[in-house]
Design an enzyme around this catalytic site. Structure first.
Site, PDB file in Angstrom:
ATOM      1  N   TYR A 221       0.869  -1.180   0.000  1.00 45.58           N
ATOM      2  CA  TYR A 221       0.000   0.000   0.000  1.00 45.58           C
ATOM      3  C   TYR A 221       0.901   1.223   0.000  1.00 45.58           C
ATOM      4  CZ  TYR A 221      -3.520   3.378   1.605  1.00 45.58           C
ATOM      5  OH  TYR A 221      -4.353   4.466   1.728  1.00 45.58           O
TER       6      TYR A 221
ATOM      7  N   ASP B 205       9.407   2.573  -0.772  1.00 47.48           N
ATOM      8  CA  ASP B 205       8.430   3.270   0.058  1.00 47.48           C
ATOM      9  C   ASP B 205       8.790   2.961   1.512  1.00 47.48           C
ATOM     10  OD1 ASP B 205       6.299   3.899   1.692  1.00 47.48           O
ATOM     11  OD2 ASP B 205       4.753   3.137   0.335  1.00 47.48           O
TER      12      ASP B 205
ATOM     13  N   LYS C  51       5.006   9.248   8.370  1.00 45.19           N
ATOM     14  CA  LYS C  51       4.925   8.751   9.757  1.00 45.19           C
ATOM     15  C   LYS C  51       6.000   9.333  10.674  1.00 45.19           C
ATOM     16  CE  LYS C  51       2.414   4.706   8.153  1.00 45.19           C
ATOM     17  NZ  LYS C  51       1.014   4.970   8.424  1.00 45.19           N
TER      18      LYS C  51
HETATM   19  N1  HOZ Z   1      -3.799   2.785   6.223  1.00 47.60           N
HETATM   20  C1  HOZ Z   1      -3.241   3.054   7.496  1.00 47.60           C
HETATM   21  C2  HOZ Z   1      -2.418   1.939   7.977  1.00 47.60           C
HETATM   22  N2  HOZ Z   1      -1.699   1.234   7.022  1.00 47.60           N
HETATM   23  C3  HOZ Z   1      -4.311   3.353   8.491  1.00 47.60           C
HETATM   24  C4  HOZ Z   1      -4.374   4.781   8.732  1.00 47.60           C
HETATM   25  C5  HOZ Z   1      -5.464   5.183   9.751  1.00 47.60           C
HETATM   26  O1  HOZ Z   1      -6.555   4.648   9.669  1.00 47.60           O
HETATM   27  O2  HOZ Z   1      -5.175   6.002  10.564  1.00 47.60           O
END
Ligand code: HOZ
Length: 429
Positions: A147, A242, A270
């Site tokens: 992702y 990534d 992050k």
């Molecule tokens: N897609 C995020 C983790 N891989 C989640 C982000 C969120 O819901 O804060």
């Protein structure tokens, strides 16, 4: 143990759904795949989350990665408070942005130029645009279950929320764009080789999470990342790592440092923002100079390099750079936790596979090795959901999806690990 009360959270969720799609601002938070209603968080400190009903949880998400030194890490809080009085945004350059770039370059290999953005999505989207502009090619290769944020090009067989919600194809992504995204199974070099052979001189970039964290935690097999590097060199393809999750988490220089592999472009998010919305993409000058205003690959952002986000990220990264013992401690804690969970589940006769690297890990309910999206999907989701709710009800907050990684913080104590294990002891076999 008595079921803990989530009354206030449930009321808030009812209210949220009247105003916010699905009641949340990011889908995985809605607990759709694990069932039940999400816990609304009031505050957090160190290793703990506190919800609106006054329940305390040991946090194994840590905001999906940024809180590597725990919540409300005092130096970050102090730095933000000191900075905020000088205004929250200028839309003009600041010295702090230079300091941030200098600090990142001193930690990360193979980076001449770095551009700050506001999220991991933006970082990956911009890196791919740059790779396309630089090579003059349109297609990209990504990996099933990875992702890279929610930009159109990445929503093909993706992990994280797409996998969590079981979405097969995303309405709104044009066919033309989706056709430019080729996918291969993770950890399968032959599949990448054949895609390249089928599309000679058409592939601009290969983008990969060097350690995947969006289908659980999936570790690259020996030689796999090297193999991708070799293929990219051979076919003039831009290799994009990534490192939104792995950057500054697995090592100060991220997976590039850990595996001693140099990507052409690297993306961050992050941890780089210390819990504020920040992303970045970076690489060698030869490629990065094509970004506007040096070049004509356009990319911009009103809040990019925002002073509050910069000071939060700078303070956190500086601590990680100066005190590399954090990494050893984080790894030791995560190894201890994962090893003990493995032992307990084995004693209970529950089939499982636990992947762990540094301070990332995931628990999969199945006895087969979990090395790619298919093997992750083949695990027992119902059992994961029961496990999730059991742990939540015992004060342990896990990712509400089998397709996400756990992120450990340095504030997790021996007692927290013991408490997590006692919660698991009561999990029915
Ligand atoms: N897609 C995020 C983790 N891989 C989640 C982000 C969120 O819901 O804060």
């Amino acid at each position: 143990m008595e079921k803990i009360s989530y009354t206030k959270s449930q009321q808030l969720f009812e209210r949220a759904q009247q105003h916010i799609p699905g009641g949340v601002n990011s889908p995985v938070r809605a607990f759709r795949s694990v069932g039940g209603s999400p816990v609304f968080i009031k505050k957090a400190k160190g290793a703990y989350l506190f919800d609106e009903d006054g329940n305390r949880y040991i946090d194994y998400i840590n905001s999906w990665g940024p809180m590597i030194l725990g919540h409300a890490y005092q130096p970050v809080v102090d730095a933000i408070c000191a900075k905020v009085a000088d205004s929250t945004s200028f839309g003009a350059p600041t010295e702090l942005e230079i300091q941030m770039a200098e600090l990142i370059k001193s930690m990360v290999p193979n980076v001449d130029l770095i551009r700050m953005v506001n999220s991991g999505t933006e970082a990956c989207m911009s890196a791919v645009r740059l790779a396309r502009g630089y090579t003059g090619r349109n297609k990209i290769i990504m990996f099933e279950g990875c992702y890279h944020g929610h930009a159109d090009s990445f929503l093909v067989k993706a992990g994280s929320g797409i996998a969590t919600l079981g979405i097969q194809s995303v309405p709104g992504v044009s066919k033309a764009l989706a056709n430019d995204t080729l996918t291969a199974p993770y950890n399968n070099l032959n599949a990448v080789e054949s895609l390249i052979a089928q599309h000679p001189d058409e592939i601009a970039a290969i983008i990969i999470e060097p350690v995947a964290g969006n289908m659980g935690c999936i570790i690259p097999m020996k030689g796999y990342l090297d193999g991708l590097r070799g293929l990219c060199d051979k076919h003039n393809i831009v290799l994009i790592f990534d490192e939104v999750m792995t950057g500054f988490r697995l090592a100060p220089g991220g997976a590039q440092q850990l595996y001693n592999i140099r990507a052409d472009l690297v993306t961050y998010g992050k941890i780089i923002g210390g819990g504020l919305p920040v992303g970045a993409f970076a690489g060698r000058k030869e490629i990065m100079q094509h970004i506007a205003p040096m070049g004509s690959v356009y990319q911009a952002g009103t809040l990019s390099g925002n002073p509050i986000a910069m000071i939060a990220g700078y303070t956190l990264l500086n601590e990680l750079k100066e005190n590399s013992f954090h990494y050893k401690e984080l790894e030791a804690k995560t190894k201890k936790l994962s090893g003990a969970i493995r032992k307990l589940l084995a004693e209970k006769g529950i089939a499982h596979t636990i992947n762990q690297l540094g301070s990332m890990m995931s628990v999969h309910f199945g006895s087969h090795p979990v090395t790619d999206f298919e093997s992750a999907k083949a695990c027992n989701k119902d059992l994961f959901n029961k496990f999730f709710h059991h742990m939540l009800n015992h004060g342990v907050y896990l990712p509400p999806s089998a397709f996400e990684s756990w992120f450990i913080s340095s504030t997790l104590s021996e007692e927290d690990i013991d408490q997590t294990l006692s919660a698991l002891e009561n999990f029915p076999s």
